[in-house]
Write a protein that holds these residues in place. Structure first.
Motif, mmCIF file in Angstrom:
data_model
loop_
_atom_site.group_PDB
_atom_site.id
_atom_site.type_symbol
_atom_site.label_atom_id
_atom_site.label_comp_id
_atom_site.label_asym_id
_atom_site.label_seq_id
_atom_site.Cartn_x
_atom_site.Cartn_y
_atom_site.Cartn_z
ATOM 1 N N PRO A 149 1.284 16.783 6.616
ATOM 2 C CA PRO A 149 0.063 17.166 5.582
ATOM 3 C C PRO A 149 0.851 17.004 4.286
ATOM 4 O O PRO A 149 1.876 17.537 4.135
ATOM 5 N N THR A 150 -0.007 16.828 3.029
ATOM 6 C CA THR A 150 0.426 16.631 1.917
ATOM 7 C C THR A 150 0.058 18.115 1.125
ATOM 8 O O THR A 150 0.693 18.306 0.165
ATOM 9 N N GLY A 151 -0.883 18.780 1.644
ATOM 10 C CA GLY A 151 -1.484 19.891 1.080
ATOM 11 C C GLY A 151 -2.498 19.630 0.167
ATOM 12 O O GLY A 151 -3.076 20.593 -0.492
ATOM 13 N N GLU A 152 -2.851 18.397 -0.175
ATOM 14 C CA GLU A 152 -4.021 18.208 -0.949
ATOM 15 C C GLU A 152 -5.122 18.464 -0.260
ATOM 16 O O GLU A 152 -5.415 19.049 0.980
ATOM 17 N N PRO A 153 -6.482 18.635 -0.999
ATOM 18 C CA PRO A 153 -7.776 19.086 -0.524
ATOM 19 C C PRO A 153 -8.152 17.863 0.494
ATOM 20 O O PRO A 153 -7.755 16.816 0.531
ATOM 21 N N ASP A 154 -8.787 18.358 1.482
ATOM 22 C CA ASP A 154 -9.419 17.360 2.438
ATOM 23 C C ASP A 154 -10.287 16.535 1.829
ATOM 24 O O ASP A 154 -10.926 16.914 1.014
ATOM 25 N N VAL A 155 -10.605 15.251 2.531
ATOM 26 C CA VAL A 155 -11.472 14.365 2.207
ATOM 27 C C VAL A 155 -12.743 14.518 2.889
ATOM 28 O O VAL A 155 -12.511 14.555 4.056
ATOM 29 N N GLU A 156 -13.715 14.271 2.329
ATOM 30 C CA GLU A 156 -15.023 14.314 3.067
ATOM 31 C C GLU A 156 -15.253 12.940 3.388
ATOM 32 O O GLU A 156 -15.605 11.978 2.598
ATOM 33 N N ALA A 200 -1.011 21.893 16.139
ATOM 34 C CA ALA A 200 -1.891 20.909 16.704
ATOM 35 C C ALA A 200 -3.265 21.497 16.392
ATOM 36 O O ALA A 200 -4.058 20.746 15.952
ATOM 37 N N HIS A 201 -3.368 22.629 16.679
ATOM 38 C CA HIS A 201 -4.756 23.295 16.292
ATOM 39 C C HIS A 201 -5.132 23.443 14.797
ATOM 40 O O HIS A 201 -6.417 23.786 14.455
ATOM 41 N N GLU A 202 -4.206 23.024 14.010
ATOM 42 C CA GLU A 202 -4.626 23.036 12.340
ATOM 43 C C GLU A 202 -4.833 21.755 11.856
ATOM 44 O O GLU A 202 -5.369 21.452 10.897
ATOM 45 N N VAL A 203 -4.512 20.560 12.727
ATOM 46 C CA VAL A 203 -5.160 19.362 12.359
ATOM 47 C C VAL A 203 -6.642 19.038 12.236
ATOM 48 O O VAL A 203 -7.172 19.712 13.111
ATOM 49 N N ARG A 204 -7.014 18.341 11.386
ATOM 50 C CA ARG A 204 -8.510 18.227 11.378
ATOM 51 C C ARG A 204 -8.894 16.711 10.368
ATOM 52 O O ARG A 204 -8.049 16.134 10.004
ATOM 53 N N GLN A 205 -10.052 16.481 10.744
ATOM 54 C CA GLN A 205 -10.503 15.270 10.170
ATOM 55 C C GLN A 205 -10.662 15.467 8.613
ATOM 56 O O GLN A 205 -11.069 16.439 8.297
ATOM 57 N N GLY A 206 -10.372 14.634 7.960
ATOM 58 C CA GLY A 206 -10.366 14.504 6.525
ATOM 59 C C GLY A 206 -8.848 15.259 5.774
ATOM 60 O O GLY A 206 -8.739 15.354 4.932
ATOM 61 N N MET A 207 -8.009 15.391 6.613
ATOM 62 C CA MET A 207 -6.824 16.015 6.231
ATOM 63 C C MET A 207 -5.898 14.927 5.560
ATOM 64 O O MET A 207 -5.937 13.941 6.044
ATOM 65 N N ARG A 208 -5.249 15.398 4.500
ATOM 66 C CA ARG A 208 -4.536 14.281 3.899
ATOM 67 C C ARG A 208 -3.214 14.329 4.186
ATOM 68 O O ARG A 208 -2.226 15.539 4.475
ATOM 69 N N VAL A 209 -2.342 13.188 4.514
ATOM 70 C CA VAL A 209 -1.290 13.227 5.158
ATOM 71 C C VAL A 209 -0.161 12.130 4.390
ATOM 72 O O VAL A 209 -0.687 10.987 3.755
ATOM 73 N N LYS A 210 0.881 12.200 4.676
ATOM 74 C CA LYS A 210 2.154 11.356 4.058
ATOM 75 C C LYS A 210 3.145 11.076 5.211
ATOM 76 O O LYS A 210 3.298 11.848 5.915
ATOM 77 N N ALA A 211 3.623 9.791 5.167
ATOM 78 C CA ALA A 211 4.694 9.366 6.173
ATOM 79 C C ALA A 211 5.832 9.898 5.817
ATOM 80 O O ALA A 211 6.311 10.427 4.746
ATOM 81 N N VAL A 212 6.481 10.579 6.764
ATOM 82 C CA VAL A 212 7.951 11.273 6.912
ATOM 83 C C VAL A 212 8.782 10.251 7.469
ATOM 84 O O VAL A 212 8.767 9.544 8.657
ATOM 85 N N TRP A 213 9.688 9.496 6.636
ATOM 86 C CA TRP A 213 10.549 8.383 6.990
ATOM 87 C C TRP A 213 11.904 8.806 7.470
ATOM 88 O O TRP A 213 12.399 10.021 7.044
ATOM 89 N N VAL A 214 12.553 8.084 8.299
ATOM 90 C CA VAL A 214 14.097 8.145 8.524
ATOM 91 C C VAL A 214 14.665 7.832 7.459
ATOM 92 O O VAL A 214 14.222 7.142 6.524
ATOM 93 N N PRO A 215 15.968 8.274 7.439
ATOM 94 C CA PRO A 215 16.683 7.955 6.287
ATOM 95 C C PRO A 215 16.929 6.300 6.200
ATOM 96 O O PRO A 215 16.992 5.652 7.066
ATOM 97 N N LEU A 248 0.795 -1.351 -0.052
ATOM 98 C CA LEU A 248 0.023 -0.034 0.113
ATOM 99 C C LEU A 248 0.768 1.333 0.105
ATOM 100 O O LEU A 248 1.966 1.290 0.420
ATOM 101 N N PRO A 249 0.580 2.337 -0.341
ATOM 102 C CA PRO A 249 0.974 3.573 -0.440
ATOM 103 C C PRO A 249 1.292 4.195 0.939
ATOM 104 O O PRO A 249 0.493 3.327 1.978
ATOM 105 N N ASP A 250 2.305 4.903 1.125
ATOM 106 C CA ASP A 250 2.282 5.871 2.486
ATOM 107 C C ASP A 250 1.555 6.945 2.639
ATOM 108 O O ASP A 250 2.068 7.822 3.341
ATOM 109 N N THR A 251 0.683 7.224 2.010
ATOM 110 C CA THR A 251 -0.427 8.199 2.197
ATOM 111 C C THR A 251 -1.605 7.789 2.783
ATOM 112 O O THR A 251 -2.009 6.881 2.502
ATOM 113 N N GLY A 252 -2.391 8.948 3.216
ATOM 114 C CA GLY A 252 -3.664 8.409 3.738
ATOM 115 C C GLY A 252 -4.626 9.673 4.372
ATOM 116 O O GLY A 252 -4.170 10.854 4.081
ATOM 117 N N THR A 253 -5.529 9.371 5.041
ATOM 118 C CA THR A 253 -6.392 10.559 5.516
ATOM 119 C C THR A 253 -6.669 10.472 7.012
ATOM 120 O O THR A 253 -6.918 9.248 7.585
#
Length: 299
Positions: free
Chosen positions: A290-297, A259-274, A212-217
């Protein structure tokens, strides 16, 4: 005109101490104290007097010759707080004078109680005597009473090793490579991540893995204000993230966003160690950002 009053100062003092006989009843009480025991005397009506008296205060009749050991613990029936002890007081720090009804007694004994602080003092509290090192046959052989032990503080440290096996080992080996491995149940058609060897809903085996990809909601989240060594800052956010293509969310940290900007539906991506620092551990993922993509309903 009125004359000044005539004043003569007198001092009554016994430099060598005032000696008086105790009598058989009080003498027995003090002798028992010297042996670190507390006794009362029984009246003809069966009441136990502590401290013992030679006569029943209710009837005036002589007490019996029956002595009964009481306590040593008792219950505070009334008390008053001494903020500033005076010379001659039994303790040199704040304490309470209390009426203590010892177990087995029908009357209360006046003595000092030393709690941790005044707020810990209360009517009905259980107390135990603290004896002096060298009793001599005096009421002060009991230094004071102390509250019953109701809690202890212990240093706790548990060290253990968790050995991953089966499905968890497969999933962590995938994380070491920088991918998420899930599994699709052929009967339920649901995709689970982390990978599981069997469907938790129907129990059917899941033999194959699915990358699976390392992106999600973000489906739901919590803002935490207590420090955590894994967190990017305080306050930090822990969230359930539905990985793209999965049907069950997994919990992880969210970072790179206030923290106050996190919301349900926000698109995010994993930040990996080297890649050179990765092991078979979830520590390979610092957090999701956050990926910067539009939120998911969310439905």
């Amino acid at each position: 005109m009125p004359s000044d009053p005539l004043v003569a100062q007198h001092v009554l003092e016994f430099p060598g101490g005032y000696t008086r006989s105790t009598g058989p009843v009080v003498g027995r009480f003090l002798s028992e104290l010297r042996a670190r025991r507390i006794v009362g005397v029984r009246t003809a009506e069966g009441r136990v007097l502590v401290p013992p008296l030679e006569y029943d205060p209710a009837t005036g009749e002589p007490v019996t010759a029956e002595y009964t050991e009481v306590g040593p613990a008792g219950t505070v029936t009334a008390w008053t707080w001494v903020h500033e002890p005076l010379d001659g007081h039994p303790l040199d720090r704040p304490f309470a004078w209390a009426l203590i009804k010892l177990d087995g007694a029908d009357t209360a004994l006046v003595h000092a109680v030393l709690p941790e602080h005044v707020k810990a003092m209360e009517t009905g509290m259980r107390v135990w005597p603290i004896w002096r090192d060298q009793p001599t046959g005096h009421i002060t052989d009991i230094s004071h009473f102390a509250p019953e032990v109701t809690k202890i503080v212990s240093t706790v440290r548990s060290e253990y090793r968790l050995q991953a096996g089966g499905a968890l080992r497969v999933f962590l080996e995938g994380v070491q490579r920088g991918v998420f491995l899930g599994g699709r149940c052929e009967r339920c058609a649901k995709v689970y991540v982390p990978y599981r060897a069997a469907c938790p809903e129907c129990g059917k085996p899941i033999p194959d893995t699915l990358e699976l990809p390392d992106t999600g909601t973000i489906t739901t989240f919590a803002i935490n204000n207590l420090p955590d060594p894994r967190a990017p800052q305080v306050p930090f956010v822990s969230a359930y993230i539905l990985i793209d293509g999965a049907d069950i969310p997994m919990i992880t940290l969210v970072g790179d966003v206030p923290a106050h900007e996190v919301r349900q539906g926000m698109r995010v991506k994993a930040v990996w160690v080297p890649e050179s620092e990765r092991t078979a551990s979830m520590a390979n993922i610092r957090w999701f950002a956050p990926t910067g993509e539009p939120d998911v309903e969310l439905s």
